[in-house]
Design a protein around this motif. Structure first.
Motif, mmCIF file in Angstrom:
data_model
loop_
_atom_site.group_PDB
_atom_site.id
_atom_site.type_symbol
_atom_site.label_atom_id
_atom_site.label_comp_id
_atom_site.label_asym_id
_atom_site.label_seq_id
_atom_site.Cartn_x
_atom_site.Cartn_y
_atom_site.Cartn_z
ATOM 1 N N LEU A 40 0.864 -1.162 0.000
ATOM 2 C CA LEU A 40 0.000 0.000 0.000
ATOM 3 C C LEU A 40 0.906 1.217 0.000
ATOM 4 O O LEU A 40 1.832 1.316 0.804
ATOM 5 C CB LEU A 40 -0.893 0.005 1.240
ATOM 6 N N THR A 41 0.667 2.117 -0.928
ATOM 7 C CA THR A 41 1.531 3.274 -1.104
ATOM 8 C C THR A 41 0.705 4.548 -0.974
ATOM 9 O O THR A 41 -0.330 4.689 -1.620
ATOM 10 C CB THR A 41 2.208 3.233 -2.488
ATOM 11 N N LEU A 42 1.178 5.455 -0.140
ATOM 12 C CA LEU A 42 0.523 6.740 0.063
ATOM 13 C C LEU A 42 1.413 7.816 -0.518
ATOM 14 O O LEU A 42 2.632 7.800 -0.323
ATOM 15 C CB LEU A 42 0.323 6.990 1.557
ATOM 16 N N GLY A 43 0.813 8.726 -1.266
ATOM 17 C CA GLY A 43 1.602 9.798 -1.848
ATOM 18 C C GLY A 43 0.739 10.827 -2.524
ATOM 19 O O GLY A 43 -0.431 10.994 -2.184
ATOM 20 N N GLY A 44 1.323 11.479 -3.505
ATOM 21 C CA GLY A 44 0.625 12.522 -4.234
ATOM 22 C C GLY A 44 0.389 12.128 -5.678
ATOM 23 O O GLY A 44 0.837 11.077 -6.130
ATOM 24 N N LEU A 45 -0.311 12.989 -6.393
ATOM 25 C CA LEU A 45 -0.613 12.781 -7.807
ATOM 26 C C LEU A 45 -0.354 14.061 -8.581
ATOM 27 O O LEU A 45 -0.713 15.155 -8.116
ATOM 28 C CB LEU A 45 -2.099 12.455 -8.000
ATOM 29 N N ARG A 46 0.252 13.910 -9.726
ATOM 30 C CA ARG A 46 0.361 15.016 -10.674
ATOM 31 C C ARG A 46 -0.314 14.528 -11.953
ATOM 32 O O ARG A 46 0.060 13.498 -12.492
ATOM 33 C CB ARG A 46 1.820 15.378 -10.943
ATOM 34 N N ILE A 47 -1.309 15.276 -12.395
ATOM 35 C CA ILE A 47 -2.024 14.907 -13.610
ATOM 36 C C ILE A 47 -1.802 16.015 -14.631
ATOM 37 O O ILE A 47 -2.099 17.180 -14.363
ATOM 38 C CB ILE A 47 -3.524 14.685 -13.325
ATOM 39 N N GLU A 48 -1.248 15.613 -15.769
ATOM 40 C CA GLU A 48 -0.881 16.548 -16.828
ATOM 41 C C GLU A 48 -0.027 17.685 -16.281
ATOM 42 O O GLU A 48 -0.224 18.853 -16.599
ATOM 43 C CB GLU A 48 -2.131 17.056 -17.548
ATOM 44 N N GLY A 49 0.922 17.319 -15.406
ATOM 45 C CA GLY A 49 1.878 18.274 -14.869
ATOM 46 C C GLY A 49 1.372 19.136 -13.721
ATOM 47 O O GLY A 49 2.120 19.930 -13.168
ATOM 48 N N ILE A 50 0.119 18.982 -13.352
ATOM 49 C CA ILE A 50 -0.454 19.789 -12.267
ATOM 50 C C ILE A 50 -0.596 18.919 -11.021
ATOM 51 O O ILE A 50 -1.153 17.824 -11.069
ATOM 52 C CB ILE A 50 -1.831 20.361 -12.672
ATOM 53 N N SER A 51 -0.100 19.409 -9.903
ATOM 54 C CA SER A 51 -0.197 18.679 -8.645
ATOM 55 C C SER A 51 -1.642 18.715 -8.159
ATOM 56 O O SER A 51 -2.158 19.768 -7.792
ATOM 57 C CB SER A 51 0.725 19.300 -7.594
ATOM 58 N N ASN A 52 -2.317 17.565 -8.208
ATOM 59 C CA ASN A 52 -3.699 17.479 -7.754
ATOM 60 C C ASN A 52 -3.782 17.114 -6.284
ATOM 61 O O ASN A 52 -4.634 17.595 -5.567
ATOM 62 C CB ASN A 52 -4.467 16.459 -8.599
ATOM 63 N N LEU A 53 -2.932 16.229 -5.870
ATOM 64 C CA LEU A 53 -2.826 15.833 -4.463
ATOM 65 C C LEU A 53 -1.336 15.792 -4.160
ATOM 66 O O LEU A 53 -0.582 15.122 -4.853
ATOM 67 C CB LEU A 53 -3.471 14.464 -4.226
ATOM 68 N N SER A 54 -0.909 16.483 -3.120
ATOM 69 C CA SER A 54 0.529 16.612 -2.930
ATOM 70 C C SER A 54 1.103 15.781 -1.796
ATOM 71 O O SER A 54 2.298 15.556 -1.762
ATOM 72 C CB SER A 54 0.895 18.076 -2.700
ATOM 73 N N ALA A 55 0.266 15.342 -0.868
ATOM 74 C CA ALA A 55 0.787 14.638 0.314
ATOM 75 C C ALA A 55 1.994 15.400 0.841
ATOM 76 O O ALA A 55 3.079 14.856 1.016
ATOM 77 C CB ALA A 55 1.130 13.186 -0.007
ATOM 78 N N SER A 56 1.798 16.688 1.080
ATOM 79 C CA SER A 56 2.899 17.594 1.407
ATOM 80 C C SER A 56 3.491 17.391 2.794
ATOM 81 O O SER A 56 4.478 18.014 3.137
ATOM 82 C CB SER A 56 2.436 19.045 1.256
#
Length: 133
Positions: A40-56
């Motif tokens: 199970l991996t927790l992190g962020g998502l970048r869709i088309e170069g835009i950070s949608n979820l950053s898990a900052s």
């Protein structure tokens, strides 16, 4: 042939936007199907170069409160399986849910999406799901 992944009779609306819970709930059955252990991996998502979820942050209490994270499965082969992202995106876009399916394969197969791992392991997701409950 459809294989029940522990989701029972969940609809796409039940699965969308619940990446941690659904990935946790379906993990063991998925491992049986693919005959390998997954992380199970927790992190962020970048869709088309835009950070949608950053898990900052790595602070699970803060992540739980903010919802600023995504969860998927990482396989030993380097492949990922994401059981909630496509459904969530289709709902956000108001599109036909009959096309909703898990995203599975090497990340290079999905050049418009970048999964950015931050924390890995069952304990991380278990703690994330139990904070605040």
């Amino acid at each position: 042939m459809h294989k029940d992944l522990g989701a029972g009779s969940l609809t796409p609306h039940d699965i969308a936007f619940r990446c941690a819970e659904i990935s946790w709930r379906m993990k063991r059955q998925f491992e049986e199907i693919v005959n390998t252990k997954v992380l199970l991996t927790l992190g962020g998502l970048r869709i088309e170069g835009i950070s949608n979820l950053s898990a900052s942050t790595s602070n699970l209490v803060e992540l739980r409160k903010s919802g600023d994270y995504h969860v998927w499965w990482s396989l030993p082969s380097g492949e990922i399986t994401d059981v909630t992202l496509a459904t969530s995106m289709l709902i956000l876009q108001g599109r036909d849910l009959s096309k909703a399916q898990p995203l599975a394969g090497f990340t290079t197969q999905f050049p418009q999406i970048e999964w950015v791992p931050k924390l890995v392991g069952d304990n991380v997701i278990r703690q994330l799901l139990t904070y605040g409950h």
